[in-house]
Design an enzyme around this catalytic site. Structure first.
Site, mmCIF file in Angstrom:
data_model
loop_
_atom_site.group_PDB
_atom_site.id
_atom_site.type_symbol
_atom_site.label_atom_id
_atom_site.label_comp_id
_atom_site.label_asym_id
_atom_site.label_seq_id
_atom_site.Cartn_x
_atom_site.Cartn_y
_atom_site.Cartn_z
ATOM 1 N N CYS A 11 0.839 -1.170 0.000
ATOM 2 C CA CYS A 11 0.000 0.000 0.000
ATOM 3 C C CYS A 11 0.877 1.223 0.000
ATOM 4 O O CYS A 11 2.081 1.121 -0.095
ATOM 5 C CB CYS A 11 -0.885 0.013 1.233
ATOM 6 S SG CYS A 11 0.066 0.330 2.709
ATOM 7 N N ARG A 36 0.613 1.458 -6.056
ATOM 8 C CA ARG A 36 1.108 0.520 -5.054
ATOM 9 C C ARG A 36 0.001 -0.373 -4.477
ATOM 10 O O ARG A 36 0.289 -1.310 -3.739
ATOM 11 C CB ARG A 36 1.771 1.295 -3.907
ATOM 12 C CG ARG A 36 2.932 2.158 -4.349
ATOM 13 C CD ARG A 36 3.413 3.040 -3.222
ATOM 14 N NE ARG A 36 3.817 2.242 -2.086
ATOM 15 C CZ ARG A 36 5.001 1.683 -1.955
ATOM 16 N NH1 ARG A 36 5.895 1.830 -2.890
ATOM 17 N NH2 ARG A 36 5.293 0.978 -0.888
ATOM 18 N N TRP A 80 -3.794 -2.195 0.218
ATOM 19 C CA TRP A 80 -3.869 -3.472 -0.496
ATOM 20 C C TRP A 80 -4.018 -4.514 0.607
ATOM 21 O O TRP A 80 -3.033 -4.905 1.237
ATOM 22 C CB TRP A 80 -2.599 -3.698 -1.328
ATOM 23 C CG TRP A 80 -2.864 -4.634 -2.461
ATOM 24 C CD1 TRP A 80 -3.067 -4.304 -3.758
ATOM 25 C CD2 TRP A 80 -2.978 -6.058 -2.388
ATOM 26 N NE1 TRP A 80 -3.311 -5.427 -4.496
ATOM 27 C CE2 TRP A 80 -3.265 -6.514 -3.689
ATOM 28 C CE3 TRP A 80 -2.881 -6.988 -1.359
ATOM 29 C CZ2 TRP A 80 -3.444 -7.863 -3.984
ATOM 30 C CZ3 TRP A 80 -3.064 -8.330 -1.652
ATOM 31 C CH2 TRP A 80 -3.339 -8.750 -2.952
ATOM 32 N N ASN A 106 1.849 0.212 6.382
ATOM 33 C CA ASN A 106 2.204 -0.523 5.164
ATOM 34 C C ASN A 106 2.975 -1.741 5.613
ATOM 35 O O ASN A 106 4.055 -1.609 6.187
ATOM 36 C CB ASN A 106 3.068 0.371 4.266
ATOM 37 C CG ASN A 106 3.530 -0.337 3.003
ATOM 38 O OD1 ASN A 106 3.146 -1.473 2.739
ATOM 39 N ND2 ASN A 106 4.349 0.326 2.222
ATOM 40 N N GLY A 107 2.426 -2.927 5.419
ATOM 41 C CA GLY A 107 3.141 -4.143 5.794
ATOM 42 C C GLY A 107 2.254 -5.160 6.468
ATOM 43 O O GLY A 107 1.028 -5.126 6.343
ATOM 44 N N GLU A 482 7.544 -14.106 -20.540
ATOM 45 C CA GLU A 482 7.120 -12.744 -20.203
ATOM 46 C C GLU A 482 5.869 -12.354 -21.012
ATOM 47 O O GLU A 482 4.984 -11.665 -20.503
ATOM 48 C CB GLU A 482 8.277 -11.764 -20.423
ATOM 49 C CG GLU A 482 7.958 -10.290 -20.208
ATOM 50 C CD GLU A 482 7.362 -9.940 -18.846
ATOM 51 O OE1 GLU A 482 7.343 -10.790 -17.937
ATOM 52 O OE2 GLU A 482 6.873 -8.807 -18.701
ATOM 53 N N LYS A 486 2.378 -11.057 -19.369
ATOM 54 C CA LYS A 486 1.661 -9.845 -19.811
ATOM 55 C C LYS A 486 0.218 -10.186 -20.203
ATOM 56 O O LYS A 486 -0.705 -9.454 -19.880
ATOM 57 C CB LYS A 486 2.367 -9.169 -20.993
ATOM 58 C CG LYS A 486 3.664 -8.489 -20.682
ATOM 59 C CD LYS A 486 3.555 -7.186 -19.912
ATOM 60 C CE LYS A 486 3.628 -7.341 -18.424
ATOM 61 N NZ LYS A 486 4.875 -7.593 -17.796
ATOM 62 N N GLU A 489 -1.767 -10.939 -17.039
ATOM 63 C CA GLU A 489 -2.009 -9.721 -16.246
ATOM 64 C C GLU A 489 -3.068 -8.829 -16.878
ATOM 65 O O GLU A 489 -3.940 -8.301 -16.202
ATOM 66 C CB GLU A 489 -0.705 -8.907 -16.110
ATOM 67 C CG GLU A 489 0.296 -9.488 -15.141
ATOM 68 C CD GLU A 489 1.560 -8.646 -15.049
ATOM 69 O OE1 GLU A 489 2.084 -8.489 -13.946
ATOM 70 O OE2 GLU A 489 2.049 -8.165 -16.093
ATOM 71 N N HIS A 505 6.453 -33.334 -24.832
ATOM 72 C CA HIS A 505 6.497 -34.229 -23.677
ATOM 73 C C HIS A 505 5.235 -34.159 -22.822
ATOM 74 O O HIS A 505 5.043 -34.995 -21.953
ATOM 75 C CB HIS A 505 7.732 -33.932 -22.819
ATOM 76 C CG HIS A 505 9.011 -34.231 -23.540
ATOM 77 N ND1 HIS A 505 9.420 -35.509 -23.823
ATOM 78 C CD2 HIS A 505 9.955 -33.413 -24.060
ATOM 79 C CE1 HIS A 505 10.572 -35.468 -24.482
ATOM 80 N NE2 HIS A 505 10.911 -34.196 -24.644
ATOM 81 N N LYS A 599 1.925 -2.743 -8.146
ATOM 82 C CA LYS A 599 3.159 -2.467 -8.895
ATOM 83 C C LYS A 599 4.398 -3.050 -8.245
ATOM 84 O O LYS A 599 5.149 -3.759 -8.860
ATOM 85 C CB LYS A 599 3.311 -0.953 -9.042
ATOM 86 C CG LYS A 599 4.525 -0.527 -9.842
ATOM 87 C CD LYS A 599 4.266 -0.602 -11.318
ATOM 88 C CE LYS A 599 5.490 -0.361 -12.137
ATOM 89 N NZ LYS A 599 5.431 -1.085 -13.413
HETATM 90 N N1 GLU Z 1 -1.756 -5.355 6.805
HETATM 91 C C1 GLU Z 1 -2.474 -4.159 6.526
HETATM 92 C C2 GLU Z 1 -3.922 -4.453 6.093
HETATM 93 O O1 GLU Z 1 -4.277 -5.495 5.708
HETATM 94 C C3 GLU Z 1 -1.786 -3.257 5.521
HETATM 95 C C4 GLU Z 1 -1.598 -3.917 4.197
HETATM 96 C C5 GLU Z 1 -0.893 -3.025 3.220
HETATM 97 O O2 GLU Z 1 0.333 -2.824 3.348
HETATM 98 O O3 GLU Z 1 -1.580 -2.569 2.284
HETATM 99 O O4 GLU Z 1 -4.727 -3.623 6.150
#
Ligand code: GLU
Length: 604
Positions: A11, A36, A80, A106-107, A482, A486, A489, A505, A599
């Site tokens: 995120c 992101r 995200w 974020n994380g 690749e 693409k 995606e 095979h 991304k």
């Molecule tokens: N773990 C957090 C969530 O699920 C943040 C995820 C992120 O980095 O977007 O809300």
């Protein structure tokens, strides 16, 4: 950067304090960070009390923020989701129980279950399903017995496991942010402060940035302070000039960023051979000589990447084997465990990366570095973590790549792999000359309307397929892979890239009337083998699309490309990228932001 090979979570965070209207500045910053991750978003501003708006979907407009008063400080987040559904409640920022502060993250807090059950026992209540709220409650619990919120944040942050960056806004407009893993940068401009996940997002406002390192936190109360989280010691502020000249985020007349970025392929190839391609760290051109020296004497050479960068890593290893006669091996960032015991101080690891922040690759590089492995990186984002931890930090200078599907940066990465292999072969000049010619050929190809028309026509046909097969051999195998990435995606259609000779095979069972098979053929020693495979699939009724300099019997469609000799594989990716683009357009998909992927992946 990402492909489709693994889950993506990430995120963006953004903080602002200054004389402008905070919601407006933050909204603009979030729009620039949207690449992101973009399942939901939120903005909180402080005007004696905190006001908060959270929304589902793509970053909206100011009229969606009617609930926010004019304010001088605030934070924002584009999410995200990793823990908990995509919902307004789970969107960030998250309020503290007494609404005296809000926090965005974020994380992933890897020990959140354990922390949550401890906090549960102490009576803390949770409103969302996120790991984020655990951080909020942990800070609240620390606040009970420490002198100020900054200290509570510091203590709480030390208890978090995993790669995390957080940002906190207090109701009186102070901002605290701490980093361990996910990126964090700060910019100052005449009484204003900007905090963000990348420098691009505040590029219009500042000319210099402070990179907050892992284990550091920043504190804003009208003045910016940088602290070491463990020792609580104040650190000197070191601002670096960031090269923002390429930071303009504008489609410049193109319908989508993807097609604009494909069109920039000749430019990015020329960047490699031009003076501009210097070390990201010190502008030292002799970096190439030192690096190639190291490359030649290394015991084992690994190339590493995730998603599309993993495929670039594989092609870089191919070029090293073919031209430099170096036995390089490529590995995928998320799947390298069995190599850890084999890594040692005489080895070299090469990491191509758009963002320089890909979490699973960073984690491997950190382990490798501890074992004494020399690290070389080729990254597109100046000042990224990967660049800073590298012994040899090369910069792609490809300009911002906004479309989530990587095109020009992939091209840049493999062209760079070709170039370093030619230097190691002792044929640097020939390598440069070949790249120069390649850039011209790609330019011609992209400027010829009939090439686009042919691919558009094919895209219309292929967009109705259930499965698409792509075959290539030798220099073209990674290119077909690749191409597969693409297509998946952009079109959400199942595609399968196979070494041409391996098809018989197993996947030959799937060949039947009308199955589309894209075959990439170059004028090299493997041409006849690949054409044999064309006959095998043709005999079973497949519809064959040939990408090659000359048309061969068995092709139902021919996409004509120039024969650029040693660089043919790099030429061949261009029509595949165009095909993926026109298919996504044909299907009416969100070309620059395909569903479910982001991304760059800054958490594991
Ligand atoms: N773990 C957090 C969530 O699920 C943040 C995820 C992120 O980095 O977007 O809300």
């Amino acid at each position: 950067m990402c492909g489709i090979l693994e889950p993506k979570f990430m995120c963006g965070i953004f903080g602002y304090s200054g004389s402008k209207n905070a919601s407006e500045v933050i909204l603009e910053g979030l729009k620039r960070l949207e690449y992101r991750g973009y399942d939901s978003w939120g903005i909180a501003v402080a005007a004696n009390q905190i006001n908060l708006e959270k929304k589902i979907g793509a970053i909206g407009d100011l009229n969606q923020l009617n609930g926010l008063p004019a304010a001088k400080a605030g934070i924002g987040h584009t999410r995200w989701a990793t823990h908990g559904a995509v919902s307004e409640v789970n969107a960030h920022p998250h309020f503290s129980s007494d609404e005296s502060f809000v926090l965005a993250q974020n994380g992933i807090v890897e020990n959140y279950q354990k922390l949550k059950s401890e906090l549960d026992k102490k009576g803390y209540k949770f409103l969302s399903e996120t790991d984020t709220e655990v951080i909020v409650r942990l800070i609240e619990s620390k606040s009970q017995r420490v002198r100020d919120l900054k200290e509570a944040v510091r203590e709480a942050f030390l208890e978090l496991e995993g790669r995390n960056t957080i940002i906190v806004l207090t109701k009186d407009g102070q901002i605290i942010a701490a980093r361990n893993g996910s990126p964090l940068v700060a910019g100052l401009n005449d009484g204003e402060v900007f905090l963000s996940s990348d420098t691009l997002s505040f590029a219009p406002h500042v000319s210099e940035a402070l990179v907050v390192e892992n284990g550091q936190m920043v504190y804003w109360n009208g003045k910016l302070t940088l602290l070491d989280i463990k020792s609580d010691k104040v650190l000197p502020l070191y601002f670096q000039k960031i090269n923002f000249q390429n930071s303009k985020v504008d489609k410049e007349g193109y319908d989508h960023f993807m097609i604009k970025e494909i069109a920039e392929s000749p430019y990015v190839i020329n960047q490699i051979i031009s003076e501009a391609c210097r070390s990201a760290v010190n502008g030292d051109l002799s970096l190439y000589e030192d690096f190639v020296e190291e490359l030649k004497k290394a015991k084992d050479v690994y190339t590493i990447g995730s998603g599309t960068a993993g495929i670039a890593a594989s092609q870089i290893a191919f070029y090293l084997r073919v031209f430099a006669k170096i036995k390089a091996e490529s590995v995928i960032g998320a799947d390298i465990y069995e190599y850890f015991d084999l890594l040692g101080k005489d080895d070299l690891m090469i990491a191509p990366s758009q963002s320089g922040e890909t979490a699973d690759v960073l984690e491997v590089l950190e382990i490798a570095k501890k074992k004494g492995v020399k690290i070389a990186s080729y990254v597109n984002m100046p000042g990224s973590t990967m660049a800073r931890m590298s012994d040899f930090a090369f910069a792609a200078h490809a300009g911002p790549e906004i479309c989530v599907m990587s095109t020009k940066v992939f091209t840049s990465q493999i062209a760079w792999g070709y170039y370093i292999s030619k230097i190691a072969q002792g044929k640097a000049e020939e390598g440069k000359e070949n790249l120069r010619k390649l850039a011209d050929e790609i330019e011609d190809y992209l400027n010829t309307g009939s090439n686009h028309e042919a691919i558009k026509k094919l895209a219309k046909e292929l967009a109705r397929s259930k499965d698409i097969f792509l075959l290539g051999k030798y220099q073209n195998f990674n290119i077909t892979k690749e191409g597969m990435v693409k297509i998946i995606e952009g079109s959400y259609i199942h595609a399968h890239g196979i070494p041409a000779g391996d098809l018989k095979h197993y996947a030959i069972t799937l060949m039947e009337k009308g199955v589309p098979v894209i075959v990439v053929v170059s004028e090299d020693k493997t041409k006849d083998d690949v054409l044999n495979v064309v006959n095998q699939v043709k005999a079973r009724g497949a519809t064959v699309v040939g990408i090659s300099p000359a048309p061969y019997s068995g092709f139902d469609y021919h996409i004509s490309v120039s024969d650029t000799g040693e660089t043919s594989a790099i030429m061949n990716i261009i029509p595949l990228q165009l095909l993926a683009y026109y298919m996504a357009v044909e299907l009416g998909h969100n070309v620059d932001k395909p569903r479910n992927i982001a991304k760059s992946v800054t958490v594991k």
